[in-house]
Design a protein around this motif. Sequence first.
Motif, PDB file in Angstrom:
ATOM      1  N   LEU A 118       0.857  -1.196   0.000  1.00  0.00           N
ATOM      2  CA  LEU A 118       0.000   0.000   0.000  1.00  0.00           C
ATOM      3  C   LEU A 118       0.887   1.236   0.000  1.00  0.00           C
ATOM      4  O   LEU A 118       1.724   1.411   0.888  1.00  0.00           O
ATOM      5  N   ALA A 141      -0.827   0.889  -9.942  1.00  0.00           N
ATOM      6  CA  ALA A 141      -2.207   0.454  -9.642  1.00  0.00           C
ATOM      7  C   ALA A 141      -2.635  -0.640 -10.610  1.00  0.00           C
ATOM      8  O   ALA A 141      -3.295  -1.611 -10.218  1.00  0.00           O
ATOM      9  N   TYR A 146      -1.556  -1.169  -4.298  1.00  0.00           N
ATOM     10  CA  TYR A 146      -2.633  -0.325  -3.777  1.00  0.00           C
ATOM     11  C   TYR A 146      -2.073   1.091  -3.611  1.00  0.00           C
ATOM     12  O   TYR A 146      -1.061   1.262  -2.921  1.00  0.00           O
ATOM     13  N   GLU A 174      -7.732   1.380   5.187  1.00  0.00           N
ATOM     14  CA  GLU A 174      -7.324   0.747   3.925  1.00  0.00           C
ATOM     15  C   GLU A 174      -6.530  -0.529   4.219  1.00  0.00           C
ATOM     16  O   GLU A 174      -6.723  -1.559   3.572  1.00  0.00           O
ATOM     17  N   ILE A 178      -7.595  -4.225   3.089  1.00  0.00           N
ATOM     18  CA  ILE A 178      -6.745  -5.092   2.252  1.00  0.00           C
ATOM     19  C   ILE A 178      -6.536  -6.447   2.925  1.00  0.00           C
ATOM     20  O   ILE A 178      -6.490  -7.482   2.271  1.00  0.00           O
TER      21      ILE A 178
END
Length: 404
Positions: A118, A141, A146, A174, A178
């Motif tokens: 991320l 992406a 992410y 987030e 995930i």
Amino acid sequence: MCEGKKIILGITGGIAAYKSAELTREFVKKGAQVTVIMTKNATKFITPLTLQTLSGNPVYTDTFSLTGEWEIGHISMAEAADIIVIAPATANIIGKIASGIADDLLSTTVMATRAPVLICPAMNTNMYANIIVRANCEKLASIGYYIMDADYGELACKTEGAGRLPPLDDIAEEVASILTEKDLAGENVLITAGPTREPFDPIRFISNYSSGKMGYAFAVMAKRRGADVTLITGPTVLPVPSGVKVHEVTTAVSMRDEVMKHFKESTIIIKVAAVADYRPAVLSDSKIKKDDGPFNITLERNPDIIAEIGKIKGDRILVGFAMETEDLLKNAYDKLLAKNMDLIVANDLSRPGSGFQYDTNSVRVIDRSGTVRKLPLMTKTKIADRVLDRIKKLRKDSKETGVV
Ligand code: CTP
């Protein structure tokens, strides 16, 4: 969601690096094992000692200062990680990852991992808008990294624009998302939350103590589990859950209208809102002035939203809540049958730590057969997760038998 998870937090050299200390605390508080890797430039903004103290683990800063043992160590660390979070991520680290460059410990670890990565960008607004940075983000992406959007606001360089580190709560959410299995993917979950307000003049209304916390917890958890979530909410002070479509309403009638707008596409409906059963029959255009005698308000019935839905629900799963102060199980089960719900979550308001305003709840979940499952006192987030487990089980059973 983060409990027991191994998070590698990569910190690169930007002014927002100081915020990664708070992020480390947040992850540790949620039960994660955090290992911090800092680039050389990051150490100019915040000391490794701070991160070491907060994470409770050694902080790694540079591949070349590592002994041979650690050289191998960082590869196994990359392999063991559940997720790598880079916050803040500069244009430089984004460019390096997008180009396959591995020339320091962080970029090497990213290259060596199979865990999700991320990236939380933070940089000057012109850099963030730069076409090369945009292209790098899009490339990453498109290949499964992410990437969060940078936040908009005032930047350290005194300009205003996009480039701030995303809010830490959004980063934590987030990460949780995930790490959560998307077992509700394909479901359209419609949730109502909060109180309604029933006005009788321009400045006064009748309402209740609902905080909205239970309904919002459902929205967050259903979203984490991959559902498409629509939240219809009465007035609350809670932050809007990220990734959830939110519609604000005030009265029971406006809540009913909004629910009906979204009813068709929904596959699961969870009615957590504390809807006022009555509203003032007359709404004065101007402020009602006091006089010496008593003041009476005539009330009339509001629509019973869940009862209306129960009649037309088809194969949607309908979940209601029951707030009771006595005869909890009987009253709740009667409500389930009368309004054609599939599950009812019975909330005993007389138990300490349960009900409106609290972050915790202790509930019983009753199904159509009358089976009662007791959930002990736990956070509303956990309750929501457990009830979603029950909903998922109902969905699985209905797919097998064809009966809802
Ligand atoms: N509910 C609703 N519309 C209303 C009142 C309640 O949709 N006008 C829903 C709530 O969101 C909840 C369930 O009905 O899911 C039960 O709410 P509750 O207030 O406990 O029960 P009521 O059916 O209103 O019954 P009573 O107030 O008589 O206990």
